[in-house]
Write an enzyme that holds these catalytic residues in place. Structure first.
Site, PDB file in Angstrom:
ATOM      1  N   ASN A 183       0.105   3.789  -6.797  1.00 57.95           N
ATOM      2  CA  ASN A 183       1.219   4.375  -6.059  1.00 57.95           C
ATOM      3  C   ASN A 183       2.529   3.685  -6.456  1.00 57.95           C
ATOM      4  O   ASN A 183       2.784   2.546  -6.068  1.00 57.95           O
ATOM      5  CB  ASN A 183       0.929   4.188  -4.557  1.00 57.95           C
ATOM      6  CG  ASN A 183       2.006   4.788  -3.679  1.00 57.95           C
ATOM      7  OD1 ASN A 183       3.169   4.815  -4.032  1.00 57.95           O
ATOM      8  ND2 ASN A 183       1.604   5.238  -2.511  1.00 57.95           N
ATOM      9  N   GLU A 193     -12.023   3.238  -2.804  1.00 57.20           N
ATOM     10  CA  GLU A 193     -11.712   2.743  -1.457  1.00 57.20           C
ATOM     11  C   GLU A 193     -12.864   3.152  -0.561  1.00 57.20           C
ATOM     12  O   GLU A 193     -13.105   4.325  -0.360  1.00 57.20           O
ATOM     13  CB  GLU A 193     -10.428   3.419  -0.936  1.00 57.20           C
ATOM     14  CG  GLU A 193      -9.185   2.652  -1.254  1.00 57.20           C
ATOM     15  CD  GLU A 193      -7.946   3.265  -0.622  1.00 57.20           C
ATOM     16  OE1 GLU A 193      -8.055   3.941   0.409  1.00 57.20           O
ATOM     17  OE2 GLU A 193      -6.864   3.068  -1.198  1.00 57.20           O
ATOM     18  N   ASP A 203      -3.366  -1.756   1.392  1.00 56.59           N
ATOM     19  CA  ASP A 203      -3.997  -0.589   2.001  1.00 56.59           C
ATOM     20  C   ASP A 203      -3.253  -0.280   3.289  1.00 56.59           C
ATOM     21  O   ASP A 203      -3.097  -1.146   4.142  1.00 56.59           O
ATOM     22  CB  ASP A 203      -5.478  -0.825   2.281  1.00 56.59           C
ATOM     23  CG  ASP A 203      -6.151   0.498   2.570  1.00 56.59           C
ATOM     24  OD1 ASP A 203      -6.377   1.264   1.622  1.00 56.59           O
ATOM     25  OD2 ASP A 203      -6.387   0.812   3.756  1.00 56.59           O
ATOM     26  N   PHE A 233       7.852   8.185   0.113  1.00 58.54           N
ATOM     27  CA  PHE A 233       6.643   8.882  -0.327  1.00 58.54           C
ATOM     28  C   PHE A 233       5.742   9.132   0.877  1.00 58.54           C
ATOM     29  O   PHE A 233       6.031   8.672   1.988  1.00 58.54           O
ATOM     30  CB  PHE A 233       5.921   8.054  -1.399  1.00 58.54           C
ATOM     31  CG  PHE A 233       5.449   6.716  -0.916  1.00 58.54           C
ATOM     32  CD1 PHE A 233       4.147   6.546  -0.461  1.00 58.54           C
ATOM     33  CD2 PHE A 233       6.297   5.615  -0.894  1.00 58.54           C
ATOM     34  CE1 PHE A 233       3.714   5.317   0.004  1.00 58.54           C
ATOM     35  CE2 PHE A 233       5.862   4.369  -0.436  1.00 58.54           C
ATOM     36  CZ  PHE A 233       4.570   4.225   0.016  1.00 58.54           C
ATOM     37  N   GLY A 234       4.653   9.840   0.636  1.00 58.29           N
ATOM     38  CA  GLY A 234       3.618  10.029   1.662  1.00 58.29           C
ATOM     39  C   GLY A 234       4.152  10.599   2.963  1.00 58.29           C
ATOM     40  O   GLY A 234       4.787  11.660   3.001  1.00 58.29           O
TER      41      GLY A 234
HETATM   42  P1  IMP Z   1      -3.179   3.999   0.828  1.00 57.62           P
HETATM   43  O1  IMP Z   1      -2.760   2.656   1.294  1.00 57.62           O
HETATM   44  O2  IMP Z   1      -2.748   4.213  -0.596  1.00 57.62           O
HETATM   45  O3  IMP Z   1      -4.627   4.286   1.099  1.00 57.62           O
HETATM   46  O4  IMP Z   1      -2.273   5.010   1.642  1.00 57.62           O
HETATM   47  C1  IMP Z   1      -2.749   5.929   2.578  1.00 57.62           C
HETATM   48  C2  IMP Z   1      -1.824   7.098   2.662  1.00 57.62           C
HETATM   49  O5  IMP Z   1      -0.690   6.725   3.422  1.00 57.62           O
HETATM   50  C3  IMP Z   1      -1.315   7.641   1.333  1.00 57.62           C
HETATM   51  O6  IMP Z   1      -1.276   9.043   1.409  1.00 57.62           O
HETATM   52  C4  IMP Z   1       0.085   7.080   1.226  1.00 57.62           C
HETATM   53  O7  IMP Z   1       0.942   7.957   0.544  1.00 57.62           O
HETATM   54  C5  IMP Z   1       0.479   6.963   2.682  1.00 57.62           C
HETATM   55  N1  IMP Z   1       1.370   5.818   2.863  1.00 57.62           N
HETATM   56  C6  IMP Z   1       1.108   4.512   2.622  1.00 57.62           C
HETATM   57  N2  IMP Z   1       2.186   3.765   2.876  1.00 57.62           N
HETATM   58  C7  IMP Z   1       3.155   4.614   3.279  1.00 57.62           C
HETATM   59  C8  IMP Z   1       4.506   4.437   3.656  1.00 57.62           C
HETATM   60  O8  IMP Z   1       5.084   3.342   3.658  1.00 57.62           O
HETATM   61  N3  IMP Z   1       5.170   5.558   4.011  1.00 57.62           N
HETATM   62  C9  IMP Z   1       4.592   6.793   4.014  1.00 57.62           C
HETATM   63  N4  IMP Z   1       3.349   7.022   3.644  1.00 57.62           N
HETATM   64  C10 IMP Z   1       2.626   5.931   3.281  1.00 57.62           C
END
Ligand code: IMP
Length: 182
Positions: free
Chosen positions: A7, A34, A63, A137-138
């Protein structure tokens, strides 16, 4: 310091936070399995244990998850899958008509230096009623941190860093690194 992630948004945030503290950051761009465990801490620990045999030397991973109160903590550890499938529109639909829009973002850093060290950061907030903002993002366009009127996606990276779950976990991590040096 090496961060392992697929990411680039996470990498950009850590680079900003860590370089301000004089720690240069190197990206190992890769995805890794994961496991579906109950907490972000367990997921991060297990991923770091897997990666220690793949990455040479010290590294850390992040995570994160979004825990929505009226959905009993969903999407939580399923945040990544839900973001890819339902997306932000889907989350807004699930909350349609709900008065309680409280939520918490959690980040867990797992740092491997021969052992796995865990650092957690949490930021409370609410889920917006519409998608707002273009940054980040996300889930950034639907998360409004406590004390703010704007979503994360309406803030610059510097502004998000002042209050984000990720920057709180990063501060604890940086303090640990500073103590380790002494
Ligand atoms: P992971 O830590 O990559 O498993 O993230 C889980 C989900 O949460 C993913 O879809 C990321 O895009 C989202 N995510 C993680 N951190 C953030 C953030 O700071 N802002 C918005 N979405 C997030």
């Amino acid at each position: 310091m090496i961060i392992v992630t697929s990411n680039k948004g996470k990498y950009a945030e850590y680079r900003e936070i860590m370089e301000r503290e004089g720690i240069s950051l190197e990206l190992v761009l890769m995805s890794y399995p994961e496991e579906q465990l109950d907490t972000v801490e367990e997921v991060a620990r297990r991923s770091a244990e897997f990666l220690r045999n793949v990455v040479g030397g010290d590294f850390f991973i992040d995570d994160s998850g979004l825990f929505i109160e009226s959905l009993k903590g969903f999407p939580g550890v399923y945040s990544s899958y839900v973001n890819r499938t339902l997306g932000n529109e889907g989350i807004l639909k699930l909350l349609d008509g709900k008065i309680d829009r409280g939520a918490e973002f959690r980040t867990c850093i797992a740092y491997y230096d021969g052992a796995v060290n865990i650092f957690v950061g949490k930021t409370r907030g609410v889920i917006s009623t519409e998608i707002r903002g273009r940054n980040g993002f996300g889930y950034d366009p639907i998360f409004i941190p406590e004390g703010e009127g704007r979503t994360y996606a309406e803030m610059s990276t510097e502004e998000k860093d002042l209050l984000s779950h990720r920057s709180k976990a990063a501060s604890a991590f940086i303090n640990f690194l500073k103590k380790k040096k002494i």
